[in-house]
Motif scaffolding. Structure first.
Motif, PDB file in Angstrom:
ATOM      1  N   THR A   1       0.786  -1.063  -0.084  1.00  9.91           N
ATOM      2  CA  THR A   1      -0.166  -0.079   0.168  1.00  9.91           C
ATOM      3  C   THR A   1       0.968   0.991   0.355  1.00  9.91           C
ATOM      4  OG1 THR A   1      -1.796  -1.137   1.122  1.00  9.91           O
ATOM      5  CG2 THR A   1      -1.881   1.440   1.286  1.00  9.91           C
ATOM      6  N   ALA A   2       1.542   1.229   0.558  1.00  6.04           N
ATOM      7  CA  ALA A   2       3.280   2.188   1.202  1.00  6.04           C
ATOM      8  C   ALA A   2       3.670   3.004   0.117  1.00  6.04           C
ATOM      9  CB  ALA A   2       4.202   1.982   2.251  1.00  6.04           C
ATOM     10  N   HIS A   3       4.105   1.238  -1.034  1.00  6.12           N
ATOM     11  CA  HIS A   3       4.689   1.090  -2.245  1.00  6.12           C
ATOM     12  C   HIS A   3       3.771   2.078  -3.250  1.00  6.12           C
ATOM     13  CE1 HIS A   3       6.573  -0.467  -6.123  1.00  6.12           C
ATOM     14  NE2 HIS A   3       7.667   0.239  -4.795  1.00  6.12           N
ATOM     15  N   TYR A   4       2.413   1.760  -3.205  1.00  4.50           N
ATOM     16  CA  TYR A   4       1.836   2.829  -4.270  1.00  4.50           C
ATOM     17  C   TYR A   4       1.224   4.046  -4.369  1.00  4.50           C
ATOM     18  CZ  TYR A   4      -3.048   2.059  -2.483  1.00  4.50           C
ATOM     19  OH  TYR A   4      -4.490   1.740  -2.062  1.00  4.50           O
TER      20      TYR A   4
ATOM     21  N   GLU B   1       2.952  -5.438 -11.737  1.00  3.65           N
ATOM     22  CA  GLU B   1       2.792  -4.674 -10.930  1.00  3.65           C
ATOM     23  C   GLU B   1       3.282  -5.202  -9.103  1.00  3.65           C
ATOM     24  OE1 GLU B   1       0.557  -0.781 -10.827  1.00  3.65           O
ATOM     25  OE2 GLU B   1      -0.741  -2.798 -11.442  1.00  3.65           O
ATOM     26  N   LEU B   2       2.217  -6.335  -9.420  1.00  2.00           N
ATOM     27  CA  LEU B   2       2.224  -6.788  -8.247  1.00  2.00           C
ATOM     28  C   LEU B   2       4.326  -8.056  -8.138  1.00  2.00           C
ATOM     29  CD1 LEU B   2       0.986  -8.738  -5.009  1.00  2.00           C
ATOM     30  CD2 LEU B   2       0.749 -10.952  -6.601  1.00  2.00           C
ATOM     31  N   GLU B   3       4.661  -7.813  -8.320  1.00  2.39           N
ATOM     32  CA  GLU B   3       5.838  -8.483  -8.433  1.00  2.39           C
ATOM     33  C   GLU B   3       7.077  -7.137  -8.393  1.00  2.39           C
ATOM     34  OE1 GLU B   3       6.971 -10.550 -11.882  1.00  2.39           O
ATOM     35  OE2 GLU B   3       7.064 -12.732 -11.044  1.00  2.39           O
ATOM     36  N   TRP B   4       7.034  -6.065  -9.020  1.00  4.06           N
ATOM     37  CA  TRP B   4       7.335  -5.185  -8.556  1.00  4.06           C
ATOM     38  C   TRP B   4       7.470  -4.311  -7.261  1.00  4.06           C
ATOM     39  CZ3 TRP B   4       4.922   0.184  -9.775  1.00  4.06           C
ATOM     40  CH2 TRP B   4       5.720   1.443  -9.859  1.00  4.06           C
ATOM     41  N   ARG B   5       6.329  -4.734  -6.668  1.00  3.13           N
ATOM     42  CA  ARG B   5       6.166  -3.439  -5.456  1.00  3.13           C
ATOM     43  C   ARG B   5       6.173  -4.536  -4.130  1.00  3.13           C
ATOM     44  NH1 ARG B   5       3.455   0.261  -7.200  1.00  3.13           N
ATOM     45  NH2 ARG B   5       1.918   0.437  -8.251  1.00  3.13           N
ATOM     46  N   ALA B   6       5.543  -6.004  -4.517  1.00  4.82           N
ATOM     47  CA  ALA B   6       6.142  -7.005  -3.148  1.00  4.82           C
ATOM     48  C   ALA B   6       7.687  -6.970  -3.646  1.00  4.82           C
ATOM     49  CB  ALA B   6       5.332  -8.371  -3.474  1.00  4.82           C
ATOM     50  N   SER B   7       7.819  -7.126  -4.775  1.00  2.00           N
ATOM     51  CA  SER B   7       9.736  -6.978  -4.256  1.00  2.00           C
ATOM     52  C   SER B   7      10.678  -5.991  -3.594  1.00  2.00           C
ATOM     53  CB  SER B   7      10.028  -7.852  -5.545  1.00  2.00           C
ATOM     54  OG  SER B   7      10.016  -6.766  -6.938  1.00  2.00           O
TER      55      SER B   7
ATOM     56  N   SER C   1       3.499   5.745  -6.863  1.00  2.00           N
ATOM     57  CA  SER C   1       2.016   5.733  -8.356  1.00  2.00           C
ATOM     58  C   SER C   1       0.924   6.335  -8.175  1.00  2.00           C
ATOM     59  CB  SER C   1       1.679   4.031  -9.143  1.00  2.00           C
ATOM     60  OG  SER C   1       2.792   3.206  -8.559  1.00  2.00           O
ATOM     61  N   THR C   2       0.156   6.545  -7.389  1.00  2.00           N
ATOM     62  CA  THR C   2      -0.597   7.626  -6.908  1.00  2.00           C
ATOM     63  C   THR C   2      -0.358   8.599  -6.689  1.00  2.00           C
ATOM     64  OG1 THR C   2      -2.503   5.506  -5.885  1.00  2.00           O
ATOM     65  CG2 THR C   2      -2.792   7.773  -5.666  1.00  2.00           C
ATOM     66  N   TYR C   3       0.309   9.312  -6.389  1.00  2.00           N
ATOM     67  CA  TYR C   3       0.545  10.441  -6.333  1.00  2.00           C
ATOM     68  C   TYR C   3       2.685  10.028  -6.411  1.00  2.00           C
ATOM     69  CZ  TYR C   3       2.837  15.013  -6.016  1.00  2.00           C
ATOM     70  OH  TYR C   3       2.958  16.555  -6.023  1.00  2.00           O
ATOM     71  N   PRO C   4       3.568   9.660  -7.733  1.00  2.00           N
ATOM     72  CA  PRO C   4       4.499  10.058  -7.515  1.00  2.00           C
ATOM     73  C   PRO C   4       5.704  10.645  -6.762  1.00  2.00           C
ATOM     74  CG  PRO C   4       3.531   9.300  -9.183  1.00  2.00           C
ATOM     75  CD  PRO C   4       3.001  10.432  -8.783  1.00  2.00           C
ATOM     76  N   LEU C   5       6.056  11.178  -5.602  1.00  2.00           N
ATOM     77  CA  LEU C   5       6.369  11.327  -4.699  1.00  2.00           C
ATOM     78  C   LEU C   5       8.460  11.592  -5.618  1.00  2.00           C
ATOM     79  CD1 LEU C   5       5.766  10.334  -1.282  1.00  2.00           C
ATOM     80  CD2 LEU C   5       5.484  12.787  -2.922  1.00  2.00           C
TER      81      LEU C   5
ATOM     82  N   TYR D   1      -3.619  -1.950  -8.407  1.00  2.00           N
ATOM     83  CA  TYR D   1      -2.578  -1.705  -8.305  1.00  2.00           C
ATOM     84  C   TYR D   1      -1.839  -2.516  -8.277  1.00  2.00           C
ATOM     85  CZ  TYR D   1      -3.106   3.285  -7.833  1.00  2.00           C
ATOM     86  OH  TYR D   1      -4.148   4.672  -8.100  1.00  2.00           O
ATOM     87  N   THR D   2      -2.151  -3.473  -7.670  1.00  2.00           N
ATOM     88  CA  THR D   2      -1.198  -5.259  -7.824  1.00  2.00           C
ATOM     89  C   THR D   2      -2.109  -5.881  -9.090  1.00  2.00           C
ATOM     90  OG1 THR D   2      -2.125  -5.890  -6.025  1.00  2.00           O
ATOM     91  CG2 THR D   2      -0.146  -4.721  -5.538  1.00  2.00           C
ATOM     92  N   SER D   3      -3.129  -5.279  -9.713  1.00  2.00           N
ATOM     93  CA  SER D   3      -4.060  -6.654 -10.861  1.00  2.00           C
ATOM     94  C   SER D   3      -3.245  -7.274 -12.035  1.00  2.00           C
ATOM     95  CB  SER D   3      -5.022  -5.172 -11.206  1.00  2.00           C
ATOM     96  OG  SER D   3      -4.371  -4.101 -12.504  1.00  2.00           O
TER      97      SER D   3
END
Length: 322
Positions: free
Chosen positions: A124-127, A272-278, A131-135, A266-268
């Protein structure tokens, strides 16, 4: 197997800890023997019926364990693999049959409690921050409940992106935790009006984005804290759902953007799931980020864990052990 589930919605008294059949993995699924389970507000939302599901509803969205068996068509995981998940319900149990594509490998260096507790809030923190607001460097964000489990992850991820982080907490003790997580400034909203303080800290400008998991209690002042054309990200309801709002309010507050995201969108895809989880698991493995576990409970005490979470007296992650 033992599991915690509800057949009717309501308070913690509706939780049932009882035996259910061990599920058989069907096409595309793997059976996971669960070793540790993360507790989250979304579990409460399913318990109360705020998020609809057809009973009986086994609660829990994240866990880690070992693959016990797989359906004949599954090639991505095999029995004996250490895995975790954070995007599918059914974690409050000794076993879960899950879509294999939603399982991610857990490095040997990361223990099951850490992996379980990091999946949902970590991704959640990752997306939110990527992604949602890319800081980016130079941005300023406001993070509510910055000492909580999700809040600490968002603060840490925001700092990795180079942002200035203003956090809110409800006590001096939690403010200390928020600073340790990486907050540049912390506002105790039980003593200060946080929107007024945000304007002071940003020299009247406001923040680029607010990450708000609290909901109704912080809604209005969150909008007051955002710079023109900034973004309001409301992703939780810890104090209750946000009331209906006329879109014109966004115009009046400075042409603001508003989004109500969820992790599943955001993990559909597997990529994308692998990106965030890894990313999350790598940060844990190399020590870039650390998971603070507040308390560990046996699965039979899931009701107490949810009560403690709802009290907002916890800092860090709550874990259940089957």
């Amino acid at each position: 197997m033992k599991a915690v589930f509800v057949t009717e919605f309501g308070g913690v008294d509706k939780l049932q800890y009882d035996d259910l059949p061990v599920p058989e993995p069907v096409e595309g699924q793997a059976l996971v023997r669960i070793h540790a389970i993360g507790v989250n507000f979304i579990d409460i939302y399913f318990r109360t019926g705020l998020y609809p599901a057809a009973p009986p509803v086994i609660l829990g969205m994240e866990a880690a364990g070992v693959v016990e068996a797989v359906a004949p068509d599954v090639k991505s995981v095999k029995p004996g693999d250490r895995v975790a998940f954070g995007t599918v319900r059914g974690a409050y149990a000794e076993y879960a049959a899950l879509p294999a594509w939603q399982l991610v490998p857990v490095p040997d260096e990361v223990d099951f409690q850490t992996a379980a507790g990091a999946m949902l809030q970590g991704m959640t923190a990752h997306y939110l921050t990527h992604s949602t607001y890319p800081l980016k460097q130079g941005d300023t964000c406001l993070v509510h409940a910055a000492a909580g489990g999700a809040g600490q992850w968002i603060v840490a991820a925001a700092k990795l992106r180079g942002a200035r982080v203003i956090g809110t907490t409800s006590s001096a003790a939690k403010a200390t935790v928020a600073r340790q997580a990486g907050c540049d400034e912390v506002i105790n909203y039980s003593e200060q009006q946080f929107d007024t303080e945000v304007r002071r800290l940003t020299e009247g400008r406001g923040v680029d984005v607010v990450y708000d998991s609290v909901g109704a209690a912080t809604w209005e002042r969150s909008l007051n804290s955002i710079k023109p054309r900034g973004m309001m990200v409301t992703f939780g309801n810890a104090s209750g759902p946000v009331p209906p709002m006329a879109p014109l309010v966004l115009n009046q507050k400075g042409s603001l953007y508003l989004t109500r995201p969820k992790l599943g969108d955001y993990t559909s895809t597997r990529a994308e799931l692998e990106w965030r989880a890894s990313d999350i698991l790598r940060w844990l493995k190399d020590g870039t980020l650390k998971l603070q576990i507040h308390k560990v409970y046996p699965l039979a005490e899931a009701g107490q864990a949810q009560t403690d979470l709802e009290s907002r007296a916890t800092t860090g992650k709550l874990i259940l052990i089957p």
